[in-house]
Scaffold this active site. Sequence first.
Site, short mmCIF file in Angstrom:
data_model
loop_
_atom_site.label_atom_id
_atom_site.label_comp_id
_atom_site.label_asym_id
_atom_site.label_seq_id
_atom_site.Cartn_x
_atom_site.Cartn_y
_atom_site.Cartn_z
N ASP A 150 0.82 -1.22 0.00
CA ASP A 150 0.00 0.00 0.00
C ASP A 150 0.86 1.27 0.00
OD1 ASP A 150 0.95 -0.35 2.59
OD2 ASP A 150 -1.02 -0.67 3.48
N ASN A 153 -9.02 -1.00 12.82
CA ASN A 153 -10.38 -0.96 12.26
C ASN A 153 -10.69 -2.17 11.39
OD1 ASN A 153 -8.94 -0.47 9.94
ND2 ASN A 153 -9.75 1.59 9.56
N HIS A 188 -8.67 -3.38 8.97
CA HIS A 188 -8.13 -3.40 7.61
C HIS A 188 -6.97 -4.37 7.47
CE1 HIS A 188 -5.40 0.35 8.52
NE2 HIS A 188 -4.66 -0.73 8.61
N GLU A 228 -9.66 -0.62 3.72
CA GLU A 228 -10.40 -0.03 4.82
C GLU A 228 -11.80 -0.67 4.91
OE1 GLU A 228 -8.65 1.77 6.87
OE2 GLU A 228 -8.78 3.88 6.27
P1 PGA Z 1 0.14 -1.44 13.18
O1 PGA Z 1 -0.76 -1.33 11.91
O2 PGA Z 1 1.04 -2.60 12.97
O3 PGA Z 1 0.90 -0.15 13.23
O4 PGA Z 1 -0.78 -1.64 14.35
C1 PGA Z 1 -1.36 -2.50 11.46
C2 PGA Z 1 -1.92 -2.27 10.10
O5 PGA Z 1 -2.53 -1.21 9.90
O6 PGA Z 1 -1.74 -3.14 9.25
#
Ligand code: PGA
Length: 253
Positions: A78, A147, A149, A154
């Site tokens: 991404d 959330n 994702h 998302e």
């Molecule tokens: P994080 O993010 O490892 O910073 O908790 C996880 C993600 O968004 O894939």
Amino acid sequence: MASVGAVGSAEPQILIVPDYDAMSRAAADIVAQTVMAHPGAAISVPTGSTPVGMFEALIEKVTHGDLSFDHTQLFCLDEYVGVTADDPNSLTGWLYDNFLTASRIPADNIHTLPATAADLTAAAASYEADIANAGGLELAVLGLGGNGHIAYNEPGSPGDSRTRVLNLTEESINQARGYFEGQSVPTQAITVGVGTLLEARRIVLIVSGASKADVLHAALHGPQTPDVPASFLQRAPEKLTVIADEAVAARLR
Ligand code: PGA
């Protein structure tokens, strides 16, 4: 290490390990085994705080001569739309700093999202074609967003989504605002799709920390819904390994 289910069965393999370090080492071992067994294979790794320990463990293996990524094809997952890799806030740039440079993956083998292309739709389709031409993903290592994702799919992302541009949620924009001090904050990302990820031959989800216990439970045991894009991983139990520390696995017991 507690283990429930196994690769090849209809249940995902769930490895519950004591802590973040153990999660990182277990994930690095799977990446290393995959790369050694399939030297020319395509893999993807996530950005975020979760994979940092895994990256360190992999870099240590490379430094000690125990692992080589010389023939690996690496696909980034991404990037913010309009952001170039040399922007200090770029996800791709972050991945270079935390993993890609030290892993010594040849520059020609690193595939980055076409986040600044004039025609993003065509460029996303071409990224999909690049993955297919590399034989498809042998391994996709994923983090889990608070959330729900995976990559930057998302909430609202369908299970059959492909590489595409999408709008970030308010929550993600606010998170990004902290990093983009004094600059305009991106509101869109380009991400490898849920459907694309589900086609990987092996998927490893790494998760750590009590704050994600509810979302991990929803991903593995809740309804399959675009509200929690990670819940679509339930469609591929036979290829899914979840590596979770005790804190995040609290609700799985
Ligand atoms: P994080 O993010 O490892 O910073 O908790 C996880 C993600 O968004 O894939």
